[in-house]
Design a protein around this motif. Structure first.
Motif, PDB file in Angstrom:
ATOM      1  N   LYS A  17      42.239  57.457  46.622  1.00  0.00           N
ATOM      2  CA  LYS A  17      41.787  56.555  47.678  1.00  0.00           C
ATOM      3  C   LYS A  17      41.597  57.343  48.955  1.00  0.00           C
ATOM      4  O   LYS A  17      42.200  58.390  49.168  1.00  0.00           O
ATOM      5  CB  LYS A  17      42.806  55.440  47.912  1.00  0.00           C
ATOM      6  CG  LYS A  17      42.946  54.518  46.728  1.00  0.00           C
ATOM      7  CD  LYS A  17      43.863  53.363  47.047  1.00  0.00           C
ATOM      8  CE  LYS A  17      43.743  52.366  45.968  1.00  0.00           C
ATOM      9  NZ  LYS A  17      44.726  51.926  45.209  1.00  0.00           N
ATOM     10  N   HIS A  21      44.488  54.561  53.203  1.00  0.00           N
ATOM     11  CA  HIS A  21      44.987  53.802  52.059  1.00  0.00           C
ATOM     12  C   HIS A  21      45.592  54.682  50.964  1.00  0.00           C
ATOM     13  O   HIS A  21      45.876  54.200  49.873  1.00  0.00           O
ATOM     14  CB  HIS A  21      43.863  52.948  51.465  1.00  0.00           C
ATOM     15  CG  HIS A  21      43.199  52.076  52.473  1.00  0.00           C
ATOM     16  ND1 HIS A  21      43.823  51.000  53.062  1.00  0.00           N
ATOM     17  CD2 HIS A  21      41.971  52.136  53.030  1.00  0.00           C
ATOM     18  CE1 HIS A  21      43.005  50.433  53.922  1.00  0.00           C
ATOM     19  NE2 HIS A  21      41.878  51.104  53.926  1.00  0.00           N
ATOM     20  N   PHE A  68      42.185  42.293  54.985  1.00  0.00           N
ATOM     21  CA  PHE A  68      42.930  41.836  53.813  1.00  0.00           C
ATOM     22  C   PHE A  68      42.632  40.369  53.617  1.00  0.00           C
ATOM     23  O   PHE A  68      42.794  39.570  54.541  1.00  0.00           O
ATOM     24  CB  PHE A  68      44.429  42.059  54.006  1.00  0.00           C
ATOM     25  CG  PHE A  68      44.778  43.506  54.182  1.00  0.00           C
ATOM     26  CD1 PHE A  68      44.997  44.307  53.073  1.00  0.00           C
ATOM     27  CD2 PHE A  68      44.848  44.072  55.440  1.00  0.00           C
ATOM     28  CE1 PHE A  68      45.287  45.655  53.234  1.00  0.00           C
ATOM     29  CE2 PHE A  68      45.139  45.416  55.610  1.00  0.00           C
ATOM     30  CZ  PHE A  68      45.361  46.207  54.500  1.00  0.00           C
ATOM     31  N   SER A  82      42.622  41.066  48.193  1.00  0.00           N
ATOM     32  CA  SER A  82      41.484  41.985  48.251  1.00  0.00           C
ATOM     33  C   SER A  82      41.607  42.783  49.543  1.00  0.00           C
ATOM     34  O   SER A  82      41.994  42.242  50.578  1.00  0.00           O
ATOM     35  CB  SER A  82      40.153  41.233  48.251  1.00  0.00           C
ATOM     36  OG  SER A  82      39.978  40.534  47.041  1.00  0.00           O
ATOM     37  N   THR A  83      41.269  44.062  49.472  1.00  0.00           N
ATOM     38  CA  THR A  83      41.282  44.937  50.640  1.00  0.00           C
ATOM     39  C   THR A  83      39.852  45.387  50.902  1.00  0.00           C
ATOM     40  O   THR A  83      39.194  45.910  50.007  1.00  0.00           O
ATOM     41  CB  THR A  83      42.187  46.163  50.403  1.00  0.00           C
ATOM     42  OG1 THR A  83      43.497  45.692  50.056  1.00  0.00           O
ATOM     43  CG2 THR A  83      42.268  47.032  51.649  1.00  0.00           C
ATOM     44  N   THR A  88      42.449  44.271  45.148  1.00  0.00           N
ATOM     45  CA  THR A  88      43.516  45.259  45.287  1.00  0.00           C
ATOM     46  C   THR A  88      44.297  45.300  43.983  1.00  0.00           C
ATOM     47  O   THR A  88      44.762  44.271  43.502  1.00  0.00           O
ATOM     48  CB  THR A  88      44.443  44.897  46.459  1.00  0.00           C
ATOM     49  OG1 THR A  88      43.646  44.758  47.641  1.00  0.00           O
ATOM     50  CG2 THR A  88      45.494  45.965  46.685  1.00  0.00           C
ATOM     51  N   THR A  90      47.234  47.341  41.347  1.00  0.00           N
ATOM     52  CA  THR A  90      48.380  48.235  41.244  1.00  0.00           C
ATOM     53  C   THR A  90      47.923  49.534  40.591  1.00  0.00           C
ATOM     54  O   THR A  90      46.799  49.625  40.078  1.00  0.00           O
ATOM     55  CB  THR A  90      49.497  47.607  40.393  1.00  0.00           C
ATOM     56  OG1 THR A  90      49.026  47.497  39.043  1.00  0.00           O
ATOM     57  CG2 THR A  90      49.921  46.243  40.936  1.00  0.00           C
ATOM     58  N   ARG A  95      45.994  43.180  39.191  1.00  0.00           N
ATOM     59  CA  ARG A  95      45.703  42.587  40.496  1.00  0.00           C
ATOM     60  C   ARG A  95      47.005  42.350  41.255  1.00  0.00           C
ATOM     61  O   ARG A  95      47.999  41.895  40.678  1.00  0.00           O
ATOM     62  CB  ARG A  95      44.956  41.261  40.291  1.00  0.00           C
ATOM     63  CG  ARG A  95      44.373  40.643  41.525  1.00  0.00           C
ATOM     64  CD  ARG A  95      43.079  41.345  41.921  1.00  0.00           C
ATOM     65  NE  ARG A  95      42.544  40.871  43.174  1.00  0.00           N
ATOM     66  CZ  ARG A  95      41.590  39.963  43.299  1.00  0.00           C
ATOM     67  NH1 ARG A  95      41.043  39.435  42.220  1.00  0.00           N
ATOM     68  NH2 ARG A  95      41.172  39.608  44.485  1.00  0.00           N
TER      69      ARG A  95
END
Length: 179
Positions: A17, A21, A68, A82-83, A88, A90, A95
Motif C-alpha cells: 500500500k 496507509h 472512510f 471502504s477507504t 477495506t 484485512t 472485508r
C-alpha cells in the motif's frame, strides 16, 4: 508499556500500500503479553442499543488526504468499511466490518511535529468532552463523550447521562473535526 516511538523496530512499512496507509506496528515489541479485554475497551460498554436513534445506512468521514465510508449491511449486521472509495480488506482478504462505529468530534490543532517536507502533524485532543455519533444496527445515536485525563477511557453517554452501549463485536472510533 513503552512509547512506540522509543522502541527499536516497533514500526514498519508494508510494501502493498502507499503511504500513509502502509505504516504498521509490531505490538510484541511494546509489551510481552497482549492486554486484557478490559484494557482494550476501557470505558466501552456493550449491550442493548439506547432508545430512539435515526435510521442511517451510510456515513463518510473525510480528511485532507483520505476518506472512510461505513455502509450498513443488514445481512451481516455490520458496517462495511471502504477507504478512499475502495473496500477495506484485512491482510487475509476479508472485508473490515465493525459492529459499531463512533464518530467522535474533537478539536484538532497543529502539533510541534513536522514531516521531512515541513508539513505540520495534527494533534487530536481526546481529553475533555464533546459530542459523538454512535452508529450501530443501521441507526445513528447522538451521544456525548467525556475523558478526564489521558490515563482514563472515554465514556459515551446519551443526552440524559445514560451510558451508550455498543453492539457486540469490533468498535471503530473515528475522530472528526468538531465544528
Amino acid at each position: 508499556p513503552e512509547q512506540p516511538g522509543n522502541v527499536e523496530g516497533a514500526f514498519f512499512r508494508g510494501a502493498d500500500k502507499a503511504a500513509p496507509h502502509n505504516l504498521f506496528l509490531r505490538p510484541a515489541r511494546l509489551m510481552p503479553t497482549a492486554p486484557t479485554a478490559t484494557a482494550l475497551t476501557n470505558g466501552f460498554r456493550f449491550g442493548a442499543a439506547p432508545a430512539g436513534g435515526t435510521p442511517q445506512t451510510s456515513r463518510t468521514v473525510r480528511y485532507p488526504s483520505a476518506s472512510f465510508t461505513f455502509d450498513w449491511s443488514a445481512d451481516r449486521r455490520r458496517w462495511l468499511l471502504s477507504t478512499d472509495g475502495a473496500p477495506t480488506l484485512t491482510s487475509e482478504g476479508q472485508r473490515v466490518t465493525p459492529a459499531t462505529v463512533v464518530v467522535q468530534y474533537v478539536k484538532v490543532r497543529a502539533s510541534r511535529f513536522h514531516d521531512f517536507l515541513g508539513n505540520t502533524t495534527p494533534y487530536t485532543e481526546t481529553v475533555g468532552a464533546g459530542t459523538a455519533d454512535v452508529l450501530r444496527d443501521g441507526r445513528v445515536y447522538e451521544a456525548r463523550w467525556k475523558r478526564a485525563n489521558p490515563a482514563d477511557g472515554t465514556d459515551f453517554t446519551t443526552a440524559d447521562g445514560q451510558p451508550v452501549n455498543f453492539a457486540e463485536g469490533q468498535v471503530w472510533v473515528v475522530f472528526a473535526q468538531a465544528s
